[in-house]
Design an enzyme around this catalytic site. Structure first.
Site, PDB file in Angstrom:
ATOM      1  N   ASN A 174      -7.360  -2.507  14.184  1.00 15.40           N
ATOM      2  CA  ASN A 174      -8.773  -2.668  13.801  1.00 15.40           C
ATOM      3  C   ASN A 174      -8.971  -3.853  12.848  1.00 15.40           C
ATOM      4  OD1 ASN A 174      -7.686  -1.744  11.415  1.00 15.40           O
ATOM      5  ND2 ASN A 174      -9.118  -0.050  11.141  1.00 15.40           N
TER       6      ASN A 174
ATOM      7  N   ASP B  17       0.828  -1.209   0.000  1.00 17.25           N
ATOM      8  CA  ASP B  17       0.000   0.000   0.000  1.00 17.25           C
ATOM      9  C   ASP B  17       0.861   1.258   0.000  1.00 17.25           C
ATOM     10  OD1 ASP B  17       0.932  -0.332   2.598  1.00 17.25           O
ATOM     11  OD2 ASP B  17      -1.028  -0.741   3.455  1.00 17.25           O
TER      12      ASP B  17
ATOM     13  N   HIS C 293      -7.371  -4.428  10.014  1.00 15.78           N
ATOM     14  CA  HIS C 293      -7.137  -4.209   8.575  1.00 15.78           C
ATOM     15  C   HIS C 293      -5.889  -4.958   8.113  1.00 15.78           C
ATOM     16  CE1 HIS C 293      -4.670  -0.169   9.091  1.00 15.78           C
ATOM     17  NE2 HIS C 293      -3.912  -1.226   9.317  1.00 15.78           N
TER      18      HIS C 293
ATOM     19  N   GLU D  79      -9.629  -1.563   5.076  1.00 13.21           N
ATOM     20  CA  GLU D  79     -10.199  -1.218   6.369  1.00 13.21           C
ATOM     21  C   GLU D  79     -11.484  -2.005   6.604  1.00 13.21           C
ATOM     22  OE1 GLU D  79      -8.420   0.405   8.286  1.00 13.21           O
ATOM     23  OE2 GLU D  79      -7.581   2.245   7.471  1.00 13.21           O
TER      24      GLU D  79
HETATM   25  P1  PGA Z   1       2.174  -1.843  12.486  1.00 13.00           P
HETATM   26  O1  PGA Z   1       0.953  -1.603  11.525  1.00 13.00           O
HETATM   27  O2  PGA Z   1       3.020  -2.898  11.872  1.00 13.00           O
HETATM   28  O3  PGA Z   1       2.864  -0.516  12.531  1.00 13.00           O
HETATM   29  O4  PGA Z   1       1.622  -2.255  13.807  1.00 13.00           O
HETATM   30  C1  PGA Z   1       0.246  -2.666  11.013  1.00 13.00           C
HETATM   31  C2  PGA Z   1      -0.955  -2.146  10.285  1.00 13.00           C
HETATM   32  O5  PGA Z   1      -1.575  -1.174  10.757  1.00 13.00           O
HETATM   33  O6  PGA Z   1      -1.298  -2.717   9.251  1.00 13.00           O
END
Ligand code: PGA
Length: 232
Positions: free
Chosen positions: A135, A67, A137, A142
């Site tokens: 959350n 992404d 995702h 999302e």
């Molecule tokens: P993080 O993020 O590796 O910084 O915890 C993961 C995400 O939000 O997909």
């Protein structure tokens, strides 16, 4: 879904980098999809260390990133392009032409996403590394994302805006695109991921927890540390 529980973030990073190195040893032109964020940073550090020791050769691999923020300038330190070059690509012998990133500067996100899908279709992903959001995702798919979603422009969920301190939108590989990968490894480390991990393993497959769609894939391995597994 295979679940591997490890002690902590260091063990998670050790194991993940070992898996990546083993896959490259088996197939030198491996196609890997890579995430950003905190979860893979230790893995990337290990990959750089092993590369410096001559234990891995990245010269034939191809990468796709999961992404990118949108819109975002190429050299914005918030951009995932910057993150990837700074934390991995500049420090290993990957060829520039083998790096694929979503273009956060594009004037036509629809075209860019179609083009990305087409490139992935021509270079099917062998190994997909993923983090999970608090959350649930994956990438920027999302809550509410559909299982058949492809690479597209999305709005960030309010909790993501807050956590990532980014006000814009994002381009993300879709869930369908992710699920097509031959092997998927999902990383979860730390207490803040415990609820998402519990829902992923014990809850229903539900678009409100996009990571739960991974449960329908045979080739998924979840690597979680003690804290992320604390509610199981
Ligand atoms: P993080 O993020 O590796 O910084 O915890 C993961 C995400 O939000 O997909």
């Amino acid at each position: 879904m295979k679940i591997i529980k490890v002690k902590d973030y260091n063990e998670l990073s050790d194991l993940t980098s070992k898996i990546i190195i083993k896959e490259i040893a088996k197939k030198s032109n491996l196609v890997i999809s890579l995430p950003t964020g905190k979860s893979p940073l230790g893995t990337y550090k290990n990959l750089i260390k092993e590369y410096k020791k001559g234990k891995v050769d990245f010269s034939r691999i191809k990468t796709f990133n999961l992404d990118e923020y949108y819109p975002v300038k190429k050299n914005d330190i918030k951009s995932y392009r910057y993150y990837m070059f700074n934390n991995l690509f500049n420090k290993i012998n990957i060829k520039k032409e083998n790096i694929h990133l979503l273009d956060g500067t594009t004037k036509s996100p629809i075209k860019e996403c179609k083009y990305y899908e087409e490139k992935i279709r021509k270079n099917p992903i062998d190994l997909q590394i993923l983090g999970i959001g608090v959350n649930g995702h994956i990438g920027f798919n999302e809550p509410g994302s559909e299982k058949n979603s492809k690479t597209r422009l999305v709005n960030l969920a309010p909790e993501t805006v807050k956590r990532n301190k980014y006000l814009g939108k994002a381009l993300t590989m879709g869930i369908y695109t992710i699920l097509k990968s031959k092997k998927i490894i999902l990383l979860a480390s730390g207490k803040e991921k415990a609820v998402a991990v519990k829902d992923l393993i014990l809850g229903d497959v539900d678009k409100n927890l996009p990571a739960s769609f991974l449960r329908e894939s045979k080739n998924i391995t979840l690597i979680i540390d003690k804290q992320a597994a604390s509610l199981l």
